[in-house]
Design a protein around this motif. Sequence first.
Motif, PDB file in Angstrom:
ATOM      1  N   SER A 169       0.786  -1.281  -0.098  1.00 56.70           N
ATOM      2  CA  SER A 169       0.091   0.015   0.085  1.00 56.70           C
ATOM      3  C   SER A 169       0.944   1.400  -0.066  1.00 56.70           C
ATOM      4  CB  SER A 169      -0.928  -0.036   1.119  1.00 56.70           C
ATOM      5  OG  SER A 169      -0.344  -0.068   2.413  1.00 56.70           O
ATOM      6  N   TRP A 170       1.948   1.372   0.715  1.00 56.89           N
ATOM      7  CA  TRP A 170       2.808   2.494   0.907  1.00 56.89           C
ATOM      8  C   TRP A 170       3.587   2.581  -0.472  1.00 56.89           C
ATOM      9  CZ3 TRP A 170       1.295   6.154   3.412  1.00 56.89           C
ATOM     10  CH2 TRP A 170       0.697   6.029   4.851  1.00 56.89           C
ATOM     11  N   THR A 171       4.083   1.512  -1.264  1.00 57.40           N
ATOM     12  CA  THR A 171       4.546   1.723  -2.268  1.00 57.40           C
ATOM     13  C   THR A 171       3.747   2.244  -3.446  1.00 57.40           C
ATOM     14  OG1 THR A 171       4.637  -0.675  -2.869  1.00 57.40           O
ATOM     15  CG2 THR A 171       6.547   0.096  -2.042  1.00 57.40           C
ATOM     16  N   SER A 172       2.638   1.818  -3.136  1.00 54.15           N
ATOM     17  CA  SER A 172       1.389   2.397  -4.165  1.00 54.15           C
ATOM     18  C   SER A 172       1.146   3.808  -4.186  1.00 54.15           C
ATOM     19  CB  SER A 172      -0.009   1.553  -4.039  1.00 54.15           C
ATOM     20  OG  SER A 172       0.272   0.160  -4.429  1.00 54.15           O
ATOM     21  N   LEU A 173       1.081   4.045  -2.778  1.00 57.36           N
ATOM     22  CA  LEU A 173       0.879   5.711  -2.509  1.00 57.36           C
ATOM     23  C   LEU A 173       1.921   6.447  -2.959  1.00 57.36           C
ATOM     24  CD1 LEU A 173      -1.009   7.758  -1.508  1.00 57.36           C
ATOM     25  CD2 LEU A 173       0.260   7.450   0.780  1.00 57.36           C
ATOM     26  N   ALA A 174       3.298   6.035  -3.021  1.00 57.32           N
ATOM     27  CA  ALA A 174       4.529   6.522  -3.563  1.00 57.32           C
ATOM     28  C   ALA A 174       4.518   6.625  -4.928  1.00 57.32           C
ATOM     29  CB  ALA A 174       5.867   5.737  -3.069  1.00 57.32           C
ATOM     30  N   ALA A 175       4.068   5.602  -5.391  1.00 57.53           N
ATOM     31  CA  ALA A 175       3.906   5.544  -7.118  1.00 57.53           C
ATOM     32  C   ALA A 175       2.837   6.689  -7.643  1.00 57.53           C
ATOM     33  CB  ALA A 175       3.781   4.370  -7.647  1.00 57.53           C
ATOM     34  N   ALA A 176       1.729   6.551  -6.782  1.00 61.13           N
ATOM     35  CA  ALA A 176       0.762   7.796  -7.012  1.00 61.13           C
ATOM     36  C   ALA A 176       1.143   9.034  -6.903  1.00 61.13           C
ATOM     37  CB  ALA A 176      -0.500   7.519  -6.313  1.00 61.13           C
ATOM     38  N   ALA A 177       1.856   9.394  -5.804  1.00 60.52           N
ATOM     39  CA  ALA A 177       2.623  10.672  -5.760  1.00 60.52           C
ATOM     40  C   ALA A 177       3.389  11.165  -6.478  1.00 60.52           C
ATOM     41  CB  ALA A 177       3.140  10.623  -4.291  1.00 60.52           C
ATOM     42  N   LEU A 178       4.375  10.039  -7.180  1.00 63.88           N
ATOM     43  CA  LEU A 178       5.353  10.468  -8.366  1.00 63.88           C
ATOM     44  C   LEU A 178       4.595  10.662  -9.561  1.00 63.88           C
ATOM     45  CD1 LEU A 178       8.129   7.759  -7.290  1.00 63.88           C
ATOM     46  CD2 LEU A 178       8.350  10.358  -7.289  1.00 63.88           C
ATOM     47  N   SER A 179       3.550  10.041  -9.697  1.00 68.90           N
ATOM     48  CA  SER A 179       2.843  10.139 -11.068  1.00 68.90           C
ATOM     49  C   SER A 179       1.950  11.645 -11.280  1.00 68.90           C
ATOM     50  CB  SER A 179       1.853   8.961 -11.286  1.00 68.90           C
ATOM     51  OG  SER A 179       0.762   8.909 -10.463  1.00 68.90           O
ATOM     52  N   ALA A 180       1.677  11.871  -9.912  1.00 74.11           N
ATOM     53  CA  ALA A 180       0.864  13.253 -10.016  1.00 74.11           C
ATOM     54  C   ALA A 180       1.941  14.535  -9.711  1.00 74.11           C
ATOM     55  CB  ALA A 180       0.020  13.166  -8.710  1.00 74.11           C
ATOM     56  N   ALA A 181       3.252  14.309  -9.342  1.00 73.74           N
ATOM     57  CA  ALA A 181       4.194  15.404  -9.497  1.00 73.74           C
ATOM     58  C   ALA A 181       4.132  16.145 -10.690  1.00 73.74           C
ATOM     59  CB  ALA A 181       5.658  14.790  -9.271  1.00 73.74           C
ATOM     60  N   PRO A 182       3.931  16.025 -11.942  1.00 75.76           N
ATOM     61  CA  PRO A 182       3.785  17.027 -12.887  1.00 75.76           C
ATOM     62  C   PRO A 182       2.615  18.030 -12.671  1.00 75.76           C
ATOM     63  CG  PRO A 182       4.286  15.062 -13.890  1.00 75.76           C
ATOM     64  CD  PRO A 182       4.036  14.751 -12.337  1.00 75.76           C
ATOM     65  N   TYR A 183       1.475  17.570 -11.897  1.00 74.16           N
ATOM     66  CA  TYR A 183       0.613  18.489 -11.827  1.00 74.16           C
ATOM     67  C   TYR A 183       0.848  19.534 -10.667  1.00 74.16           C
ATOM     68  CZ  TYR A 183      -2.124  15.314 -14.337  1.00 74.16           C
ATOM     69  OH  TYR A 183      -2.621  14.494 -15.841  1.00 74.16           O
ATOM     70  N   VAL A 184       1.758  19.288  -9.769  1.00 72.74           N
ATOM     71  CA  VAL A 184       1.861  19.881  -8.603  1.00 72.74           C
ATOM     72  C   VAL A 184       3.197  21.064  -9.056  1.00 72.74           C
ATOM     73  CG1 VAL A 184       3.018  19.952  -6.276  1.00 72.74           C
ATOM     74  CG2 VAL A 184       1.393  18.355  -6.932  1.00 72.74           C
ATOM     75  N   VAL A 185       4.229  20.343  -9.800  1.00 72.51           N
ATOM     76  CA  VAL A 185       5.403  21.224 -10.070  1.00 72.51           C
ATOM     77  C   VAL A 185       5.107  21.454 -11.606  1.00 72.51           C
ATOM     78  CG1 VAL A 185       7.902  21.285 -10.659  1.00 72.51           C
ATOM     79  CG2 VAL A 185       6.699  19.813  -8.725  1.00 72.51           C
ATOM     80  N   GLN A 186       4.774  23.057 -11.962  1.00 68.94           N
ATOM     81  CA  GLN A 186       4.253  23.364 -13.147  1.00 68.94           C
ATOM     82  C   GLN A 186       5.067  24.458 -13.471  1.00 68.94           C
ATOM     83  OE1 GLN A 186       0.173  24.457 -13.280  1.00 68.94           O
ATOM     84  NE2 GLN A 186      -0.525  22.390 -13.041  1.00 68.94           N
ATOM     85  N   SER A 187       5.356  24.650 -14.857  1.00 65.96           N
ATOM     86  CA  SER A 187       6.179  25.875 -15.026  1.00 65.96           C
ATOM     87  C   SER A 187       5.217  26.943 -15.791  1.00 65.96           C
ATOM     88  CB  SER A 187       7.428  25.448 -15.832  1.00 65.96           C
ATOM     89  OG  SER A 187       7.063  24.957 -17.093  1.00 65.96           O
ATOM     90  N   GLU A 188       5.863  28.115 -16.156  1.00 67.72           N
ATOM     91  CA  GLU A 188       5.035  29.067 -17.034  1.00 67.72           C
ATOM     92  C   GLU A 188       5.012  28.592 -18.406  1.00 67.72           C
ATOM     93  OE1 GLU A 188       6.656  32.727 -16.288  1.00 67.72           O
ATOM     94  OE2 GLU A 188       5.958  32.822 -14.400  1.00 67.72           O
ATOM     95  N   ASN A 189       5.883  27.981 -18.914  1.00 69.43           N
ATOM     96  CA  ASN A 189       6.102  27.662 -20.414  1.00 69.43           C
ATOM     97  C   ASN A 189       5.660  26.463 -20.905  1.00 69.43           C
ATOM     98  OD1 ASN A 189       7.649  30.290 -20.276  1.00 69.43           O
ATOM     99  ND2 ASN A 189       9.872  29.001 -20.126  1.00 69.43           N
TER     100      ASN A 189
END
Length: 148
Positions: free
Chosen positions: A88-108
Amino acid sequence: MKNQKFWKFSLPALLMSAFAFETMPGSVRYYAADLVQAPEVAFNFFNLQLEHSAAACLPLAGIVTLIAMGMAILAAFSKKYPIFKMISWTSLAAAALSAAPYVVQSENDFLHPNVVVTILLTACWLIGMMLDKKKDAQQEEKPEGRRL
């Protein structure tokens, strides 16, 4: 008992489907600020060739999903090693890593991975936690034997 067996085997199936979505071409889309990149360029989680700040998180999400899938297959067919908490915790880590591009956005530019992967991995996290709780409840219900 049959319900728990169903959940034990649905966990690797959901992780396999999440991994299949990660390896499908077109599971990651890249949008520039001024124009949309050509539709014939299809990225997946493992062949990103971008200079985006969160692009390194997606291959890591695929690797962690693969590790969780291996542990889930081991836990489904093994009665001695119920490692649902680690799954369960590795699944949550993978989910967080897959959602990282939504959190870290750039202007360009904007990196848009498939949302279904994040939803499936979050569901695997919830199922793993549920199976871990049921495992603890079954250990408490064991009879102690005859008393004098």
